[in-house]
Design a protein around this motif. Structure first.
Motif, short mmCIF file in Angstrom:
data_model
loop_
_atom_site.label_atom_id
_atom_site.label_comp_id
_atom_site.label_asym_id
_atom_site.label_seq_id
_atom_site.Cartn_x
_atom_site.Cartn_y
_atom_site.Cartn_z
N ALA A 16 -39.77 24.05 24.52
CA ALA A 16 -39.85 24.91 25.46
C ALA A 16 -39.79 26.55 25.15
CB ALA A 16 -38.82 24.82 26.55
N GLY A 17 -39.57 27.03 23.96
CA GLY A 17 -39.76 28.30 23.87
C GLY A 17 -40.82 29.23 23.16
N SER A 18 -40.19 29.93 22.02
CA SER A 18 -40.92 30.70 21.39
C SER A 18 -41.61 30.57 20.50
CB SER A 18 -40.65 32.59 20.78
OG SER A 18 -39.69 32.51 19.90
N ALA A 19 -41.07 29.23 19.77
CA ALA A 19 -41.26 28.19 18.99
C ALA A 19 -41.77 27.37 19.29
CB ALA A 19 -40.55 28.21 17.79
N TYR A 20 -42.93 27.00 19.38
CA TYR A 20 -43.51 25.53 20.12
C TYR A 20 -44.01 24.70 19.66
CZ TYR A 20 -46.20 22.87 23.35
OH TYR A 20 -46.71 22.10 24.45
N LYS A 21 -45.26 25.35 18.53
CA LYS A 21 -45.53 23.85 16.93
C LYS A 21 -46.17 24.60 16.34
CE LYS A 21 -49.44 21.03 17.23
NZ LYS A 21 -50.77 19.76 17.77
N LEU A 22 -45.04 24.07 14.74
CA LEU A 22 -45.00 24.68 13.56
C LEU A 22 -46.19 24.27 12.50
CD1 LEU A 22 -43.59 26.25 11.29
CD2 LEU A 22 -42.86 23.86 11.09
N SER A 23 -47.59 24.91 13.21
CA SER A 23 -48.85 24.92 12.69
C SER A 23 -49.08 26.78 13.20
CB SER A 23 -49.72 23.77 13.06
OG SER A 23 -49.18 23.22 15.00
N GLY A 24 -51.01 26.71 12.92
CA GLY A 24 -51.70 28.09 13.14
C GLY A 24 -50.80 28.83 12.40
N GLU A 25 -51.04 29.87 13.10
CA GLU A 25 -50.35 31.77 12.81
C GLU A 25 -48.92 32.11 12.58
OE1 GLU A 25 -52.83 34.87 12.31
OE2 GLU A 25 -54.19 33.71 12.02
N ILE A 26 -48.08 32.16 12.73
CA ILE A 26 -46.88 31.89 12.97
C ILE A 26 -46.05 33.57 12.32
CG2 ILE A 26 -43.75 30.86 12.67
CD1 ILE A 26 -45.57 28.85 12.71
N TYR A 27 -45.69 34.39 13.37
CA TYR A 27 -44.97 35.76 13.18
C TYR A 27 -43.48 35.22 13.13
CZ TYR A 27 -43.89 40.36 13.92
OH TYR A 27 -42.96 41.72 14.40
N THR A 28 -43.13 35.56 11.93
CA THR A 28 -41.54 36.10 12.36
C THR A 28 -40.96 37.32 11.80
OG1 THR A 28 -41.35 33.77 10.00
CG2 THR A 28 -39.80 35.30 10.31
N LEU A 29 -39.80 37.40 12.70
CA LEU A 29 -39.75 38.38 12.48
C LEU A 29 -38.23 38.67 11.83
CD1 LEU A 29 -38.63 42.01 13.10
CD2 LEU A 29 -37.48 40.71 15.63
N SER A 30 -37.13 39.45 10.50
CA SER A 30 -36.04 39.06 10.29
C SER A 30 -35.87 40.09 10.27
CB SER A 30 -37.12 38.33 8.47
OG SER A 30 -37.48 40.23 7.96
N CYS A 31 -34.15 40.13 10.39
CA CYS A 31 -33.44 40.87 10.93
C CYS A 31 -32.12 41.01 9.68
CB CYS A 31 -33.18 40.97 12.21
SG CYS A 31 -34.68 41.63 13.06
N PHE A 32 -31.76 41.75 9.07
CA PHE A 32 -30.73 41.65 8.48
C PHE A 32 -29.24 42.85 9.19
CE2 PHE A 32 -33.71 41.69 5.58
CZ PHE A 32 -32.79 40.51 4.40
N VAL A 33 -28.11 41.96 9.76
CA VAL A 33 -26.91 42.29 10.71
C VAL A 33 -25.74 42.23 9.23
CG1 VAL A 33 -28.36 41.57 11.80
CG2 VAL A 33 -26.46 40.43 11.27
N SER A 34 -24.90 43.64 9.93
CA SER A 34 -23.62 42.76 9.34
C SER A 34 -22.58 43.43 10.49
CB SER A 34 -23.25 44.09 7.84
OG SER A 34 -23.72 45.24 8.32
N GLY A 35 -20.87 43.75 9.87
CA GLY A 35 -19.83 44.22 10.84
C GLY A 35 -19.89 45.81 10.48
N PRO A 36 -18.79 45.79 11.29
CA PRO A 36 -17.75 46.85 11.04
C PRO A 36 -17.27 47.76 9.30
CG PRO A 36 -16.87 46.27 12.45
CD PRO A 36 -17.48 45.05 12.24
N ASP A 37 -16.97 46.25 8.67
CA ASP A 37 -16.86 46.69 7.46
C ASP A 37 -17.37 46.34 6.19
OD1 ASP A 37 -14.56 48.03 9.21
OD2 ASP A 37 -13.42 46.08 9.72
N ASP A 38 -18.73 45.88 6.53
CA ASP A 38 -19.24 44.80 4.99
C ASP A 38 -20.99 45.78 5.42
OD1 ASP A 38 -19.49 43.50 3.21
OD2 ASP A 38 -18.88 42.18 3.75
N GLU A 39 -21.25 45.57 4.62
CA GLU A 39 -22.84 46.60 4.40
C GLU A 39 -23.26 45.38 3.05
OE1 GLU A 39 -24.08 50.38 3.82
OE2 GLU A 39 -22.60 50.55 6.34
N TRP A 40 -25.02 45.25 3.76
CA TRP A 40 -25.76 43.72 2.42
C TRP A 40 -25.82 45.42 1.76
CZ3 TRP A 40 -27.34 39.42 2.27
CH2 TRP A 40 -26.76 38.81 3.35
#
Length: 251
Positions: A16-40
């Motif tokens: 139903a959404g943005s990840a419809y069928k796992l074939s062809g060209e697929i764009y991946t946006l990766s994100c690194f998140v952390s809370g107030p008291d921790d960091e990567w």
């Protein structure tokens, strides 16, 4: 109230959404998140990106066994040089009650006025027809996928994604097989181990039929795992379902 994660695998919520069928060209946006008291640290992020690459290469290899081409070469990242900071990092616990609005929270924090703008950007700047957001959260937790269904608010949930934590609740480091597992969910795959909406009986049957399925178990040696034929059908790699597939449908 946020929709529950159970929505990700219920009847009528497939493709139903943005990840419809796992074939062809697929764009991946990766994100690194952390809370107030921790960091990567920067090196920790590079290690995670290597796991993501390993996961994607494994998917491509498995797809080739079904004569399917998958290309993950188009991608983007936010948070590599400076964490995306959130006021609170929810710790996934595999309860089925976790909130599934991570993607919209993160995209708004990045600066998107609408989550749907990401889809417009992908359409105008890449050749990808499918796209997803993979969120890597600092600290411990059980990762999970956030799939869309048409009875959910499109603005907040159409852009599908997964959250994965630096470490599991048992303190083990994230494995690339877990990244694959959650990506599979975005494209329609079902859990084959006992969960809040999968039975112990089905887990036992899965252990007998396909003991090395990526949807049954994870491993730090991803190459000992496979995409079973039920999962291959669910994610669009085959088009000939068998009658017994339905018996594995989550409750």
């Amino acid at each position: 109230m946020f929709p529950l994660i159970v929505n990700a695998q219920s009847v009528g919520k497939w493709r139903a959404g943005s990840a419809y069928k796992l074939s062809g060209e697929i764009y991946t946006l990766s994100c690194f998140v952390s809370g107030p008291d921790d960091e990567w640290t920067y090196n920790e992020k590079l290690e995670i990106l290597n796991l993501l690459k390993e996961a994607q290469e494994w998917i491509k290899k498995e797809a080739s066994k079904y004569n399917v081409s998958v290309d993950f070469s188009q991608s983007g990242n936010f948070g590599l040089n400076k964490d995306i900071k959130l006021p609170f990092i929810e710790r996934g616990s595999a309860s089925g009650k976790e909130s599934v609005d991570w993607v919209s929270k993160v995209l708004y924090k990045i600066g998107y006025s609408s989550t749907l703008d990401l889809g417009t950007w992908v359409k105008n700047n890449t050749n990808a027809e499918n796209y997803q957001v993979i969120i890597f959260a600092k600290g411990k937790g059980n990762g999970y996928a956030m799939a869309y269904s048409t009875d959910m608010e499109k603005e907040k949930y159409y852009v599908e994604g997964a959250v994965l934590y630096e470490r599991y609740n048992g303190n083990g480091k994230l494995a690339s097989s877990s990244i694959v597992h959650e990506i599979m969910h975005l494209y329609g795959a079902w859990d084959l181990y006992k969960t809040f909406n999968q039975t112990q009986e089905n887990e036992q049957r899965a252990r007998e039929l396909f003991p090395n399925s990526i949807m049954l178990r994870t491993s730090y040696n991803i190459n000992e795992l496979t995409i079973d034929k039920l999962t291959a059908w669910l994610i669009g790699w085959t088009n000939k379902p068998e009658a017994w597939y339905e018996t594995f449908r989550p409750r």
